[in-house]
Design an enzyme around this catalytic site. Structure first.
Site, PDB file in Angstrom:
ATOM      1  N   ASN A  24       0.803  -1.220   0.000  1.00 61.50           N
ATOM      2  CA  ASN A  24       0.000   0.000   0.000  1.00 61.50           C
ATOM      3  C   ASN A  24       0.836   1.269   0.000  1.00 61.50           C
ATOM      4  OD1 ASN A  24       0.325  -1.359   2.663  1.00 61.50           O
ATOM      5  ND2 ASN A  24      -0.297   0.642   3.423  1.00 61.50           N
ATOM      6  N   CYS A  28      -3.178   5.366   6.610  1.00 60.38           N
ATOM      7  CA  CYS A  28      -3.877   4.817   7.777  1.00 60.38           C
ATOM      8  C   CYS A  28      -3.132   5.138   9.062  1.00 60.38           C
ATOM      9  CB  CYS A  28      -4.023   3.307   7.651  1.00 60.38           C
ATOM     10  SG  CYS A  28      -4.809   2.834   6.128  1.00 60.38           S
ATOM     11  N   SER A  49     -11.119  -5.214   0.334  1.00 62.21           N
ATOM     12  CA  SER A  49     -11.817  -4.112   0.992  1.00 62.21           C
ATOM     13  C   SER A  49     -12.588  -3.305  -0.042  1.00 62.21           C
ATOM     14  CB  SER A  49     -10.792  -3.205   1.685  1.00 62.21           C
ATOM     15  OG  SER A  49     -11.431  -2.122   2.301  1.00 62.21           O
ATOM     16  N   ALA A  50     -13.807  -2.876   0.295  1.00 57.80           N
ATOM     17  CA  ALA A  50     -14.632  -2.151  -0.688  1.00 57.80           C
ATOM     18  C   ALA A  50     -14.145  -0.729  -0.945  1.00 57.80           C
ATOM     19  CB  ALA A  50     -16.082  -2.121  -0.209  1.00 57.80           C
ATOM     20  N   THR A  56     -25.458  -8.599  12.327  1.00 58.73           N
ATOM     21  CA  THR A  56     -26.343  -8.348  11.180  1.00 58.73           C
ATOM     22  C   THR A  56     -25.557  -7.737  10.034  1.00 58.73           C
ATOM     23  OG1 THR A  56     -28.189  -8.064  12.680  1.00 58.73           O
ATOM     24  CG2 THR A  56     -28.469  -7.163  10.454  1.00 58.73           C
TER      25      THR A  56
END
Ligand SMILES: Cc1ncc(COP(=O)(O)O)c(C=O)c1O
Length: 390
Positions: A154, A332, A208-209, A246
């Site tokens: 990354n 990050c 990861s989206a 959920t």
């Protein structure tokens, strides 16, 4: 140039308008809980199944080999702690291997595993940011059970020889008493590299989206059938009992759409690569600069340079004031003032590592934006060098 220029696509990507459009109904009319047996629930469940089908098609795996998670960080934690936990239950005393240039979402679970008494090895990359198969071979011990290596870095964008390592592990696994499971963090690779898990030879793969024009807070883990794994989150038994909670229906739908769109935009990769090469060529003309990471085995959208005599932080802030967003070190962890562990691992001194800049391009980057950046950068560097204490 009046508008803001975003050159930090490795940190996150804007949500593609088509992705957002596909997600919207699941915030509104189709708000059901996929575990509910009535119509509302079933509509949500069908949407999740559809997204799972898209991800499985992209990776060339079966649908029930995909587990949706709340992030790639969570998927990495599930892979690392989940597999070692399952093997420990079988009475195995595991040794696990990773590299020194992984994202913290892999490094920190490895460090935590070590604290919990698991034997851990951190492989060093070569000076060009590549993990060589030879280093993996050297690190393997009789009790090695798990190897986790990222597909593309990354920070410096270097592409690791996952397929070669996968083939090697498959070969030795035939003769070993204890099989070695192979995980790759493919977060940065998804839009740019071949992610067919059969070719890569991996048992687990993380994605990861939000790095592929999808929403934040959704990830997925591919887990090959037969891989021993235990959950790290317990509850209602969602996601085949491996990730209770959920489901983030809209997010998962967005991830599925983002994966699908990635295929549609494959032809755009060459354009991005040309812009990358233009940046590399022009930036290296500024005296005392160097490219970090091998140019030939590098993501088409990544430039990482060290500019001596300037602080990366100051450079980033000065560019931001000119409307240009780039990053220094890993986004990050850019709130930390520690030099990047990746740059240190490839042999840069802490001072050189502090003077690094990461420019990452994407689907919405234009040549005009790149030209503006290339016009502004030399002046900013010159000004900062004049006032620098170095
Ligand atoms: C290689 C890599 N792995 C994992 C992550 C973490 O992803 P997420 O934000 O989905 O937890 C990132 C994000 O920067 C990354 O670049």
């Amino acid at each position: 140039m009046p508008k803001q220029i975003y050159l930090d696509y490795a940190a996150t990507t804007p949500t593609d308008p088509e992705v957002l459009k596909t997600m919207m109904p699941y915030f509104k009319k189709e708000f059901g809980n996929p575990s509910s047996l009535h119509r509302f629930g079933q509509i949500a469940l069908v949407a999740i199944d559809e997204a799972r089908r898209k991800v499985a098609k992209f990776l060339n795996c079966q649908e029930d080999e995909i587990v949706f998670t709340g992030s790639a960080t969570e998927a990495n934690n599930l892979a690392i702690f989940g597999v070692t936990k399952a093997l420990k239950k079988k009475g195995i005393k595991p040794h696990i291997i990773t590299s020194k240039i992984e994202h913290h979402a892999v490094l920190h679970p490895f460090e935590e595993s070590e604290k919990q008494g698991i034997e851990v090895s951190f492989i060093a990359p070569n000076k060009e940011g590549i993990i060589k198969l030879e280093s993996v071979k050297k690190a393997i011990k009789e009790n090695t059970v798990f190897v986790s290596l990222m597909y593309a870095n990354n920070e410096i964008g270097t592409i690791q020889p996952i397929e070669e390592i996968g083939q090697f592990l498959a070969k030795i696994n035939k003769e070993r008493k204890q099989r070695i499971y192979f995980h790759t963090d493919a977060v940065q690779a998804i839009n740019y590299l071949d992610c067919n898990i059969k070719e890569l030879g991996v048992d687990l793969l993380t994605l990861s989206a939000h790095k592929i024009y999808g929403p934040k807070g959704v990830g997925a883990l591919f887990i090959k059938k037969g891989t021993p794994i235990k959950p790290i989150i317990y509850g209602g038994g969602h996601e085949f009992g491996l990730r209770s909670g959920t489901e983030n229906v809209a997010g998962i739908v967005g991830l599925g759409k983002a994966i699908e769109l990635g295929e549609k935009y494959k032809n755009d990769i060459e354009r991005i690569k040309k812009l990358r090469d233009k940046i590399i060529e022009k930036v290296l003309k500024i005296p005392n600069t160097r490219l970090n990471g091998l140019k030939e085995k590098r993501l088409p959208n990544n430039v990482n340079i060290s500019i001596s005599g300037v602080e990366g932080e100051s450079l980033m802030i000065a560019l931001d004031q000119q409307g240009i967003a780039v990053s220094t070190g890993s986004a990050c962890s850019s709130r930390e003032l520690k030099p990047s562990h990746v740059l240190l691992a490839i042999g840069l001194s802490p001072k050189e590592a502090h003077g690094s800049l990461r420019i990452t391009l994407g689907r919405f980057t234009t040549e005009e934006e790149v030209d503006y950046f290339l016009k502004v950068l030399p002046n900013v560097v010159k000004r900062l060098r004049e006032i620098s204490p170095f």
